[in-house]
Design a protein around this motif. Structure first.
Motif, PDB file in Angstrom:
ATOM      1  N   HIS A  17     -13.962  -3.031  -7.048  1.00 20.85           N
ATOM      2  CA  HIS A  17     -13.005  -2.474  -7.142  1.00 20.85           C
ATOM      3  C   HIS A  17     -12.547  -2.337  -8.544  1.00 20.85           C
ATOM      4  O   HIS A  17     -13.121  -3.033  -9.568  1.00 20.85           O
ATOM      5  CB  HIS A  17     -11.834  -3.196  -6.386  1.00 20.85           C
ATOM      6  N   VAL A  50      -7.750  -0.099  -7.084  1.00 16.17           N
ATOM      7  CA  VAL A  50      -8.493   0.715  -6.199  1.00 16.17           C
ATOM      8  C   VAL A  50      -9.778   0.164  -5.710  1.00 16.17           C
ATOM      9  O   VAL A  50     -10.587  -0.098  -6.505  1.00 16.17           O
ATOM     10  CB  VAL A  50      -8.507   2.091  -6.907  1.00 16.17           C
ATOM     11  N   TYR A  61      -2.349  -2.366 -10.186  1.00 19.09           N
ATOM     12  CA  TYR A  61      -2.787  -1.248  -9.469  1.00 19.09           C
ATOM     13  C   TYR A  61      -4.380  -1.379  -9.097  1.00 19.09           C
ATOM     14  O   TYR A  61      -5.001  -1.297 -10.282  1.00 19.09           O
ATOM     15  CB  TYR A  61      -2.467   0.160 -10.232  1.00 19.09           C
ATOM     16  N   HIS A  73      -4.595   7.182   1.673  1.00 17.83           N
ATOM     17  CA  HIS A  73      -5.129   6.325   0.980  1.00 17.83           C
ATOM     18  C   HIS A  73      -4.902   4.855   0.777  1.00 17.83           C
ATOM     19  O   HIS A  73      -4.288   4.488  -0.019  1.00 17.83           O
ATOM     20  CB  HIS A  73      -5.081   7.134  -0.609  1.00 17.83           C
ATOM     21  N   VAL A  79      -0.276   5.817  -9.640  1.00 12.85           N
ATOM     22  CA  VAL A  79      -0.626   4.812 -10.523  1.00 12.85           C
ATOM     23  C   VAL A  79       0.183   5.217 -11.890  1.00 12.85           C
ATOM     24  O   VAL A  79       0.723   4.512 -12.782  1.00 12.85           O
ATOM     25  CB  VAL A  79      -2.194   4.708 -11.075  1.00 12.85           C
ATOM     26  N   SER A 114      -9.080  -1.954 -11.515  1.00 10.89           N
ATOM     27  CA  SER A 114      -7.598  -2.179 -11.375  1.00 10.89           C
ATOM     28  C   SER A 114      -7.119  -1.858 -12.789  1.00 10.89           C
ATOM     29  O   SER A 114      -7.639  -2.204 -13.746  1.00 10.89           O
ATOM     30  CB  SER A 114      -7.270  -3.443 -10.895  1.00 10.89           C
ATOM     31  N   ARG A 172       0.755  -1.095  -0.032  1.00  5.03           N
ATOM     32  CA  ARG A 172       0.034   0.181   0.069  1.00  5.03           C
ATOM     33  C   ARG A 172       0.930   1.132  -0.159  1.00  5.03           C
ATOM     34  O   ARG A 172       1.500   1.670   1.032  1.00  5.03           O
ATOM     35  CB  ARG A 172      -0.935  -0.055   1.342  1.00  5.03           C
ATOM     36  N   LEU A 200      -5.646   2.139  -2.323  1.00  2.79           N
ATOM     37  CA  LEU A 200      -4.817   1.506  -3.370  1.00  2.79           C
ATOM     38  C   LEU A 200      -3.864   0.392  -2.904  1.00  2.79           C
ATOM     39  O   LEU A 200      -3.018   0.594  -1.936  1.00  2.79           O
ATOM     40  CB  LEU A 200      -3.886   2.837  -3.728  1.00  2.79           C
ATOM     41  N   VAL A 238      -3.546   9.265  -5.609  1.00  4.61           N
ATOM     42  CA  VAL A 238      -3.549   7.933  -5.840  1.00  4.61           C
ATOM     43  C   VAL A 238      -3.392   7.853  -7.566  1.00  4.61           C
ATOM     44  O   VAL A 238      -2.671   6.977  -8.062  1.00  4.61           O
ATOM     45  CB  VAL A 238      -5.046   7.300  -5.661  1.00  4.61           C
ATOM     46  N   ARG A 255     -12.959   4.779   1.035  1.00  6.87           N
ATOM     47  CA  ARG A 255     -11.822   5.603   1.248  1.00  6.87           C
ATOM     48  C   ARG A 255     -12.019   6.188   2.657  1.00  6.87           C
ATOM     49  O   ARG A 255     -13.041   6.028   3.310  1.00  6.87           O
ATOM     50  CB  ARG A 255     -11.883   6.702   0.251  1.00  6.87           C
TER      51      ARG A 255
END
Length: 196
Positions: free
Chosen positions: A92, A27, A25, A11, A177, A94, A5, A14, A173, A31
């Motif tokens: 999610h 997410v 990656y 955050h 990425v 990615s 992480r 992620l 974030v 949050r």
């Protein structure tokens, strides 16, 4: 496989997973609250008390509704809509980066406590990928940042695919990425240009 992480304090949604041949990656759809309390703000709602109470309420209402076709149809449509909404939430999103082959954008939908029911994938081959950018857009009075993959389509026109289009994570974030994808996909191209 190594899972990290990179932004644990601000955050933690992620996740970066490194495999020998690719990097992911991811997410997740939650949050931390911005007030500094550390509370979790969920985008995809997991099991709540209403999910448990819904079958009980239906079992009490169903004998009274059974005689009327209009009320029966309304009850079935309402329950069907609730189930549909709960099972098509974004869990999610990615980005999978395969340095020699390209990138793959994934969106996982389903009920948060179960495995994803629906997974949509878009693969962009490395030879078609022109750039990977952070762009900004206006929504009402807000400026929203988003990641986009700029690529050539099959008809040799330029197309843009938005990354994390349902979750739209915060800028830090996106920056993490972006830097990772640039390093893996365009590092060799940049090294070749600097040698010339």
């Amino acid at each position: 496989m190594q899972q990290t992480r990179p932004l644990p304090d601000c955050h933690p949604e992620l996740f970066v997973t490194e495999w020998p041949s690719f990097r992911e990656y991811r997410v997740e759809n939650w949050r931390l609250a911005r007030d500094g309390s550390g509370n979790v703000v969920r985008g995809a709602t997991s099991g709540r008390w209403i999910d448990l109470c819904l079958p009980v309420v239906i079992s009490f209402i169903w004998p009274r509704v059974r005689g009327s076709t209009m009320l029966c149809a309304f009850a079935v449509l309402t329950v069907g809509f609730i189930i549909y909404c709960r099972c098509t939430q974004v869990i999610h999103e990615s980005v999978l980066v395969f340095p020699a082959f390209g990138i793959q954008l994934e969106t996982h939908r389903g009920y948060p406590l179960l495995k994803p029911l629906f997974v949509s994938r878009r693969f962009i081959h490395a030879s078609l990928l022109e750039d990977f950018i952070i762009n900004e857009g206006l929504r009402r009075w807000n400026v929203r940042y988003y990641l986009a993959a700029v690529h050539r389509s099959s008809t040799d026109t330029i197309a843009i695919d938005v990354v994390f289009e349902n979750i739209l994570p915060h800028f830090s974030v996106l920056l993490e990425v972006y830097q990772g994808v640039q390093e893996l996909m365009f590092r060799n191209h940049i090294d070749n240009i600097t040698r010339i």
